[in-house]
Design a protein around this motif. Sequence first.
Motif: not given
Length: 560
Positions: A133-137, A157-172
């Motif tokens: 969730q700390h990654l910038s756009a 390359l496979k990427v697994l992103l693990v984070g708090q619910p804010e990550l969902q909001h960022k990807l929206q």
Amino acid sequence: MYKDFFGFVEEPFSIVPSSKYLFLSARHREALSHLQIGLNSGGGFAMLTGEVGTGKTTVSKAMLANLEGNWVAGLILNPTFSEVELLEAICDEFSLSYTQPSSLKQLSQAIYHYLLDNHKKGIQTLLLIDEAQHLSAQVLEQLRLLTNLETDSRKLLKVLLVGQPELQHKLQTIELRQLAQRITGRYHLLPLVEKDIADYIGFRLRVAGGREDIFSDRAVQFIASQSQGIPRLINLICDKALYYAMLSQQNSVDRNIAKKACHDVLAYQAPTGNKAQVSTHSSRSHHWLSPALLSLAIAGATYLGLTSWHQWQQLQTQFNEQQAHTQQLQQQMAEKQSIANQEQQHFAQLIGQSRSPMGAMQALYHLWGFDASIVDSDCEYGTTPPFHCFQSKASLSSIVASNRPVVITLYDDQHPYFAILQGVANDRVTLLLAGERVQLPVTWLDQHWKGQFRYLWYSEILETVKANSSGQQVQILDKLLAKALNATPLETSIFNDELKKRVSTFQAWQGLDADGIAGNQTLRQLDRLTSDNAPKLLSATAQLSAPSTSSVQADSEENQ
């Protein structure tokens, strides 16, 4: 600290992750399955989100541990990076050399060559980024560009992103819609449910070399309600509870200790998202009913042009009606709460009057139509024949099958008290508590009863009847067996082979050891099947029609 006191080999509730304490609940296993399916498909991204402390790192480590031999994984833990710093961190994780300073193009080329080499060797590459969730756009977009390298069937390359619910909001957001569309496996990890919490606590205690029952059932229930199922909070609370138990020289954790530990731990915790939502919702409801908000609505409507006197009067009338309705609802709620408090106080008084097992046994005798003394009601030293007392543990279904009232041992904060189980129907139980009939849900009984009961049975046979027995005891046994087996009495006063065969037949029918000897267990079953005078459990109709006031209850008891 408390390790030696409880005999642990190590402290069981450390918040430092350890593979030996890996506990996968049903939700953790479901998350693991979703992520594995997503990463094994052709897509390039998978995402795991969850509130702080719900076990995201646990699932991630479990997935890494289960990777097959043709996978290589890199782990980035705290990605507060720029685009160049992220690519440098990826190179460092996979031991790729690069010059300093390097451009985005140079770092990307180094990573691309590494991915192609792995593909030629049949190796699949995985990058796991925690706290994503700390990654910038801009950094997330750079990650998407890295996954553009692909074959006809899969990403290199496979990427697994693990984070708090804010990550969902960022990807929206619109700027990250391309990345969001590439996520082929996603899972939001919810907190543990109560059953999983009990298993979780027991598992950690067992791994640490301790007893699994150190925490009482009520302590676990309280911890479950206060921690909201978040494993990290459970660890902190249980660790504090064990410390307090040691200070009190108690070898177990009861509800009071758990309550004190929860207070100490949660006093410094921010409320979770769920609590905030509930608070916000209730706050909105409260403000909607408040006169101040309605006044503002009236003023706003007036400002927008609702100026006629007639319309103003209509709004004022509606406001007064709403206010009166609100006051009426508040009064009704206050009355219901007052009644509930009075009932709770009365119930507590009944419990206080039910601490004696002999008193409960006297009430059970009364249901049989007999007045028993305290001495006759003491199961520990034996009742006076022809009545006999049997103590054991059983399930509720077994007691219902026997169709007789029993004295059960209940617990209030680990303190025992005694009631008569008088009926079971429609998911409710009827208890006789200090002379009053009380109806409660079966779920309440599950929380306060551990299966202990005292059972009163009647038999004029006062000794074991077997080979070489003779006399009146044998004659009584002959008649009881004939009645139970629907057969003609043998009319014998001697325990002969034919009578022994009937005893064995009855025992086999009842699932007993068919040894042909009429001991207490066989005589109890005979009494259950042949007695016409024993009280029965109340039927569903009787329970629904029976008032619970003590004055009417006394009359109904005499009719048993």
